[in-house]
Design an enzyme around this catalytic site. Structure first.
Site, PDB file in Angstrom:
ATOM      1  N   ASP A 198       0.731  -1.213  -0.214  1.00  0.00           N
ATOM      2  CA  ASP A 198      -0.019  -0.021   0.171  1.00  0.00           C
ATOM      3  C   ASP A 198       0.870   1.364  -0.058  1.00  0.00           C
ATOM      4  O   ASP A 198       1.480   1.619   0.824  1.00  0.00           O
ATOM      5  CB  ASP A 198      -0.872   0.038   1.159  1.00  0.00           C
ATOM      6  N   HIS A 224      -0.106   4.635  -0.229  1.00  0.00           N
ATOM      7  CA  HIS A 224      -0.786   5.936   0.610  1.00  0.00           C
ATOM      8  C   HIS A 224       0.099   7.006   0.540  1.00  0.00           C
ATOM      9  O   HIS A 224       0.385   7.595   1.161  1.00  0.00           O
ATOM     10  CB  HIS A 224      -0.909   5.224   2.116  1.00  0.00           C
ATOM     11  N   ASP A 284      -4.786   1.167  -2.928  1.00  0.00           N
ATOM     12  CA  ASP A 284      -4.491   2.310  -1.842  1.00  0.00           C
ATOM     13  C   ASP A 284      -3.225   3.060  -1.995  1.00  0.00           C
ATOM     14  O   ASP A 284      -2.366   3.154  -1.311  1.00  0.00           O
ATOM     15  CB  ASP A 284      -4.562   1.625  -0.262  1.00  0.00           C
ATOM     16  N   HIS A 334      -9.418   2.815  -0.503  1.00  0.00           N
ATOM     17  CA  HIS A 334      -9.143   4.271  -0.629  1.00  0.00           C
ATOM     18  C   HIS A 334      -9.823   4.731  -1.918  1.00  0.00           C
ATOM     19  O   HIS A 334     -10.314   5.812  -2.106  1.00  0.00           O
ATOM     20  CB  HIS A 334      -8.015   4.710  -0.203  1.00  0.00           C
TER      21      HIS A 334
HETATM   22 MN   LIG Z   1      -7.076  -0.558   2.500  1.00  0.00          MN
END
Ligand SMILES: [Mn+2]
Length: 285
Positions: A21, A23, A50, A77
């Site tokens: 991920d 992010h 994500d 997300h």
């Molecule tokens: Mn997630």
């Protein structure tokens, strides 16, 4: 609309990598790609989704979707992001300030989108608009290669509903092949693909699940943060909490896994270098 499940051949010309991920942690990814001398002409980079929220460079991560070597599945997300912006994509209508304020996205690290609102014109920035179109096309599952080489990329878990028996907890290759043939995936399956934490939570509880699920190829996933890679029922979770790696009190990092060499690379905002280690995935029970 592109299909929610996409099948790709093995990569015979270069290597395949999977990243956990992101992010918004674009600069960490850049450092890892440099470390492995990622070859944009021959290698492929898969992402477990994500890409956005919480970290510093969300839009920059979404812009990766335009790269021919980058393959990302949708995470929860991206799903929250689309829920807020699909009306804008379809009718150019920005969400009202109240809809914004109370959206799931805003409660989950999505404040960065505010920097892209052009208030005077009631539009978003051109860069944002371009990224939004790409997010709407993200699939839910990648199936890569055949036979022994086959692997999947998903966001969270392949949990079945009402799964009580250990022999029957997760979808198998045969189920995924059926989803591919049907060219569709039901809403409740989609939800569990984004949100389930049943398996990975067991890694920290007393529940014991074997590392390999017979009939299920290695399935790379993310969504549940741990300070190392975990393998449960053929799911290999690569979410090692990149966006929290600014804190020197933890071991969180961004993880990039090299499928061919069976090793991983990790780095964090606390380090300026890269760790590398073997992580051989078990494929037979
Ligand atoms: Mn997630």
């Amino acid at each position: 609309m592109p299909l929610p499940i996409q099948k790709l051949p093995s990569n015979h010309l270069g290597k395949d990598y999977i990243v956990g991920d992101l992010h918004g942690c674009f600069s960490l990814l850049e450092r890892l790609m440099e470390e492995v001398s990622f070859d944009k002409n021959h290698d492929r980079l898969f992402s477990v989704g994500d890409l956005i929220d919480r970290g510093p460079e969300s839009l920059r991560c979404l812009q990766l979707l335009a790269e021919p070597w980058f393959y990302a599945v949708k995470g929860n997300h991206e799903d929250m992001f689309l829920e807020l912006f699909i009306p804008y994509l379809l009718n150019d209508k920005l969400p009202s300030s109240n809809v914004f304020k109370y959206s799931d996205l805003m409660h989950n690290g999505g404040e960065w989108v505010r920097n892209h609102i052009n208030q005077a014109q009631q539009t978003m920035s051109v860069e944002f608009d371009n990224a939004l179109v790409l997010v709407a096309k993200m699939p839910l599952i990648y199936i890569v290669g055949e036979g022994e080489q086959r692997f999947h990329v998903i966001h969270a878990e392949l949990m079945k509903p009402r799964a009580y028996s250990i022999d029957n907890l997760v979808y198998l290759d045969s189920d995924i092949d059926r989803f591919l043939l049907d060219e569709t995936i039901s809403h409740d399956i989609e939800d569990r693909l984004y949100w389930s934490r049943s398996l990975m939570k067991s890694a920290v509880s007393d529940l014991y699940y074997p590392r390999v699920q017979k009939g299920l190829s290695t399935t790379f996933c993310g969504h549940t943060i741990g300070n190392k890679i975990r393998q449960i029922l053929s799911h290999v979770c690569l979410d090692t909490g990149a966006f929290m790696s600014t804190d020197s009190d933890n071991n969180f990092c961004l993880t990039l896994y090299d499928v061919v060499e069976s090793k991983y690379f990790s780095t964090s905002y606390q380090q300026s270098d890269v760790n590398r280690a073997k992580y051989k995935i078990i494929t037979t029970p």
